[in-house]
Design a protein around this motif. Sequence first.
Motif, mmCIF file in Angstrom:
data_model
loop_
_atom_site.group_PDB
_atom_site.id
_atom_site.type_symbol
_atom_site.label_atom_id
_atom_site.label_comp_id
_atom_site.label_asym_id
_atom_site.label_seq_id
_atom_site.Cartn_x
_atom_site.Cartn_y
_atom_site.Cartn_z
ATOM 1 N N GLN A 78 -1.518 7.585 9.670
ATOM 2 C CA GLN A 78 -1.638 7.991 8.243
ATOM 3 C C GLN A 78 -0.381 7.881 7.529
ATOM 4 N N GLN A 79 0.742 8.228 8.269
ATOM 5 C CA GLN A 79 2.092 7.985 7.646
ATOM 6 C C GLN A 79 2.228 6.496 7.149
ATOM 7 N N GLU A 80 1.998 5.689 8.312
ATOM 8 C CA GLU A 80 1.980 4.062 7.942
ATOM 9 C C GLU A 80 1.225 3.637 6.821
ATOM 10 N N GLU A 93 1.200 1.911 1.151
ATOM 11 C CA GLU A 93 1.125 2.061 -0.244
ATOM 12 C C GLU A 93 2.299 2.337 -1.172
ATOM 13 N N LEU A 94 3.093 2.938 -0.666
ATOM 14 C CA LEU A 94 4.503 3.392 -1.440
ATOM 15 C C LEU A 94 5.331 1.987 -1.363
ATOM 16 N N GLN A 124 0.478 5.407 4.313
ATOM 17 C CA GLN A 124 1.062 5.896 3.059
ATOM 18 C C GLN A 124 2.488 5.212 2.779
ATOM 19 N N ASN A 125 3.078 4.673 3.836
ATOM 20 C CA ASN A 125 4.320 4.002 3.546
ATOM 21 C C ASN A 125 4.007 2.507 3.080
#
Length: 271
Positions: free
Chosen positions: A234-236, A241-242, A238-239
Amino acid sequence: MSASSDSRILKIGIVGFGPFGQFLGKTMIKQGHILRATSRSDYSELCANSGISFFREIGAFLEAENDVILICTSILSLQEVLKSMPLHHLKRPTLFADVLSVKEHPRNVLLREHDVLCTHPMFGPESGKDGWKGLNFMYEKVRIRNEAICSSFLQIFESEGCRMLKMSCEEHDKLAARSQFLTHTIGRVLSEMEIQSTSINTKRFETLVQLKEGTMNDSSDLFSGLFVHNRFAQQELQNLELALQKVKQELIEKMNEEKDLNDSKDVEYSR
């Protein structure tokens, strides 16, 4: 070719005899190991032609005194499959090994069982079709009481020339989120964009087309499993998308700079 002299012939029971289980089974049979298989689909004819015993009934499969039970199910079906297995049918302590593409999830589920070896062959039927030499094989000995059986199982991959990577399940999932999951995500994004080969392809664009096509050859269940059962994915996402937003913002700022520059030139020319 038979099992190597520093190893032993194993009785290996494969749970989930789909394409990946069949792929691994071919090499295990070649090395002289004895294979049994069980699966939701009926592979009895295929197994009969390959010298593998196929069990439609899971209880009989568990009673077959396997040295190793190799879990080759999908990530999403793992818990359901294990719940359906009447483990009281096992006649002796057994090594449970898995080859799933996430590692903390099967480790946590399998710890309720006997000996546990978590593995991930970082290759498949396509990348491993010409042999396994130099291909990565990750493993963690989570709970091992019978070292001889565990070592013999690992020897299957070592003897084929795999690059053996001893690594914790947590570290694997951290790295896999940044590599395998990210690769699948970008491939599926490219598929949603419907990119196709063109008459003016560059080599880099051809690589993107190959990535899209290779990714879409894998099931949506695999992609979902890489996200749902890897806590780092999930963090990746988000990364990613950012990072896309940052690149987009840089392009917009550059476009605005060019527009301002052209506007100032137009003002000068009008004087």
